[in-house]
Write an enzyme that holds these catalytic residues in place. Structure first.
Site, PDB file in Angstrom:
ATOM      1  N   GLU A 185       0.930  -1.035  -0.032  1.00 27.44           N
ATOM      2  CA  GLU A 185      -0.043  -0.171  -0.135  1.00 27.44           C
ATOM      3  C   GLU A 185       0.747   1.345  -0.031  1.00 27.44           C
ATOM      4  O   GLU A 185       0.947   2.165   1.124  1.00 27.44           O
ATOM      5  CB  GLU A 185      -0.971   0.047   1.280  1.00 27.44           C
ATOM      6  CG  GLU A 185      -2.070  -1.467   1.003  1.00 27.44           C
ATOM      7  CD  GLU A 185      -3.031  -1.204   2.146  1.00 27.44           C
ATOM      8  OE1 GLU A 185      -2.719  -0.549   3.401  1.00 27.44           O
ATOM      9  OE2 GLU A 185      -4.065  -1.837   2.044  1.00 27.44           O
ATOM     10  N   GLU A 378      -4.670  -8.629  -0.781  1.00 25.60           N
ATOM     11  CA  GLU A 378      -5.388  -8.368   0.402  1.00 25.60           C
ATOM     12  C   GLU A 378      -6.938  -8.538   0.011  1.00 25.60           C
ATOM     13  O   GLU A 378      -7.355  -7.503  -0.664  1.00 25.60           O
ATOM     14  CB  GLU A 378      -5.180  -7.407   1.200  1.00 25.60           C
ATOM     15  CG  GLU A 378      -3.587  -7.514   1.788  1.00 25.60           C
ATOM     16  CD  GLU A 378      -3.286  -6.523   2.822  1.00 25.60           C
ATOM     17  OE1 GLU A 378      -4.116  -5.623   3.489  1.00 25.60           O
ATOM     18  OE2 GLU A 378      -1.918  -6.157   2.811  1.00 25.60           O
TER      19      GLU A 378
HETATM   20  C1  BGP Z   1      -4.134  -3.114   5.053  1.00 21.27           C
HETATM   21  C2  BGP Z   1      -2.795  -3.463   5.526  1.00 21.27           C
HETATM   22  C3  BGP Z   1      -2.881  -4.532   6.587  1.00 21.27           C
HETATM   23  C4  BGP Z   1      -3.693  -4.829   7.175  1.00 21.27           C
HETATM   24  C5  BGP Z   1      -5.093  -4.628   6.757  1.00 21.27           C
HETATM   25  C6  BGP Z   1      -6.363  -4.556   7.510  1.00 21.27           C
HETATM   26  O1  BGP Z   1      -4.188  -1.734   5.028  1.00 21.27           O
HETATM   27  O2  BGP Z   1      -1.966  -3.698   4.496  1.00 21.27           O
HETATM   28  O3  BGP Z   1      -1.459  -4.752   7.298  1.00 21.27           O
HETATM   29  O4  BGP Z   1      -3.795  -4.953   8.617  1.00 21.27           O
HETATM   30  O5  BGP Z   1      -5.135  -3.386   5.695  1.00 21.27           O
HETATM   31  O6  BGP Z   1      -6.371  -3.423   8.184  1.00 21.27           O
HETATM   32  P1  BGP Z   1      -6.432  -3.513   9.694  1.00 21.27           P
HETATM   33  O7  BGP Z   1      -5.502  -4.338  10.338  1.00 21.27           O
HETATM   34  O8  BGP Z   1      -6.082  -2.170  10.487  1.00 21.27           O
HETATM   35  O9  BGP Z   1      -7.885  -3.956  10.020  1.00 21.27           O
END
Ligand code: BGP
Length: 479
Positions: A185, A378
């Site tokens: 990201e 993701e």
């Molecule tokens: C993305 C990141 C991850 C992650 C995910 C979920 O932005 O790349 O590292 O954790 O989102 O976010 P969160 O853990 O804040 O729910």
């Protein structure tokens, strides 16, 4: 007709700082992720700390206060966890390598052999089961020393350290690891500068200007890493990764559609640079309007142009709505951004709007623009789970993943070449935004609460068997 190609990379994803723990073991140096205390769901993301808070945390030896220092103890339990991924039939695992485990301070002359040995052993474990490693070089952390003494990526020398870090890993692992992603990201550098680029806001005159400058250094570093990989290790595939901030116009009013188009164009510029090798008109125009001046060195333009990515990857959790009157509208969050509420969509308890069709939309939009193979790095549902005995009945998670996979299959039928899907947080881990444990994504439950209490026992949720079936049937059986 089977929709998913035979070699489709089904799997899961996580980042070193959210799972490993062992923050002070194996010669690892502190990283920028280690300074965040437990956040608060109601207050939203907590990606920022003041200089004073950073120093206080850096000196604080009480690791219990900083959840990312303990993760879920993957550092000691990786064999058990990888065996569970194998049981689900994973074809791929996307993970990051902690920079401060390899170069504890970031600017060290020699790499830390203990760190290399840890990843070698972990990668051997993956290979034993035929699981393809997909490695992210920078995922929301860097050696804390680089943040404290160089102000992170604002200093161009950090690009040299990063290229050395990447080169060390290529040399060690080019035979075992084919897929690499330079920055997770990368847009985070602008949205959350401390997390994305190690920038201490008090040490900048203009945080926005400093963030874009740091981003330029990251683009340059990424291009140098691509050049190195393509020249020296021709089999490697290097990709970029952004948050897919999918936006819809609030109405078909031309003003709303125009607003949406312009925001979409700006959101796209991060990937544009890495695919097309140049800054878009939209970002150059924004900089002009805001009097932001990026220092580009002679040779940067050619470097970016000549060293572009082999594939495009992105995270997709939620979509947003935008309108010309945005300022007056009720706001909801979606990962790193906030936008307007969509009356057609439901939200997670953290306010992220669930939109499976948006994944098909995003895949089509990105392929139409980039014409490169796409990888869903993701996607996942972070929510509250209830442990009942030794079971978690997470039908809501099954339904979330099922609908997203259905839409991904439709995108494949649309002609979009997607080659992998790594579900985020395949095992419960520490939340990136709030450092909570109770925001759970996993197919595997980890017995640990927000304060770090618990046995750390791993428990298969209902979604575990469901995902295994999906992989076994290569995406055919989603029931
Ligand atoms: C993305 C990141 C991850 C992650 C995910 C979920 O932005 O790349 O590292 O954790 O989102 O976010 P969160 O853990 O804040 O729910």
């Amino acid at each position: 007709m089977a929709v998913f190609p035979d070699n489709f990379l089904w799997g899961g994803a996580f980042a070193a700082n959210q799972v490993e723990g062992g923050a002070r073991e194996g010669g690892r140096g502190l990283s920028t992720a280690d300074i965040f205390p437990l956040g608060d769901r109601k207050k939203g993301g907590c990606f920022d700390r003041s200089w004073e808070q950073i120093l206080e945390a850096a000196a604080d030896l009480d690791d219990r206060k900083y959840p990312k220092r303990r993760g879920i103890d993957f550092y000691h339990r990786y064999k058990e966890d990888i065996a569970l991924f194998h049981e689900m039939g994973f074809k791929a695992l996307r993970f990051s390598i902690s920079w401060s485990r390899i170069f504890p301070n970031g600017d060290d002359k020699e790499p830390n052999q203990e760190g290399i040995a840890f990843y070698r052993s972990m990668i051997e474990e993956l290979k034993k089961y035929g699981i393809e490693p997909v490695v992210t070089l920078s995922h929301f952390e860097m050696p804390l020393h680089l943040s404290l003494t160089y102000n992170g990526w604002t200093d161009r020398r950090v690009a040299d350290f990063f290229v050395k870090f990447a080169g060390t890993l290529f040399e060690e692992f080019h035979e075992e690891i084919r897929y690499w992603i330079t920055f997770n990201e990368i847009d985070a550098t602008v949205h959350i500068p401390l997390t994305g680029a190690g920038i201490v806001r008090e040490h900048t005159e203009n945080l926005e200007q400093a963030s874009y400058q740091a981003l330029h250094h990251q683009f340059v570093a990424s291009a140098r890493v691509i050049k190195l990989a393509h020249e020296k290790y021709p089999g490697l595939k290097i990709g970029c990764m952004t948050t897919k901030n999918l936006k819809y116009p609030a109405t078909c009013r031309p003003e709303d559609c125009l607003q949406c188009l312009q925001e979409t164009e700006l959101d796209a510029f991060y990937t544009d640079v890495q695919v097309f090798g140049e800054y878009s008109y939209a970002i150059r125009n924004l900089w002009k309007k805001k009097h932001i001046q990026i220092q580009e060195e002679p040779g940067d333009a050619a470097l970016l142009r000549e060293n572009t990515v082999d594939f495009v990857s992105f995270s997709y959790y939620a979509s947003l709505v935008t309108s010309a009157e945005g300022a007056k509208k009720e706001k909801v969050s979606a990962n790193l951004l906030v936008g307007e509420k969509n009356p057609y969509l439901e939200q997670t308890p953290w306010g992220w709007q669930i939109d499976p069709v948006g994944l098909r939309y995003a895949l089509n939009q990105m392929y139409s623009r980039y014409k490169l193979p796409l990888f869903v790095a993701e996607n996942g549902l972070g929510t509250l789970d209830k442990l009942e005995g030794d079971a978690v009945h997470d039908d809501y998670r099954i339904s979330y993943v099922r609908e997203h996979i259905r839409q991904m299959a439709l995108a494949l039928e649309d002609g979009v070449p997607v080659f992998g899907y790594t579900y985020w947080g395949c095992i419960d881990c520490i939340s990136a935004s709030t450092s909570e444990m109770s925001k759970r994504y996993g197919f595997i439950y980890v017995d640990q609460d927000d304060q770090g209490n618990g046995t750390l026992k791993r428990i298969r949720k209902d979604s575990f068997a469901w995902y295994r079936k999906v992989i076994e049937s290569n995406g055919e059986d989603l029931t």
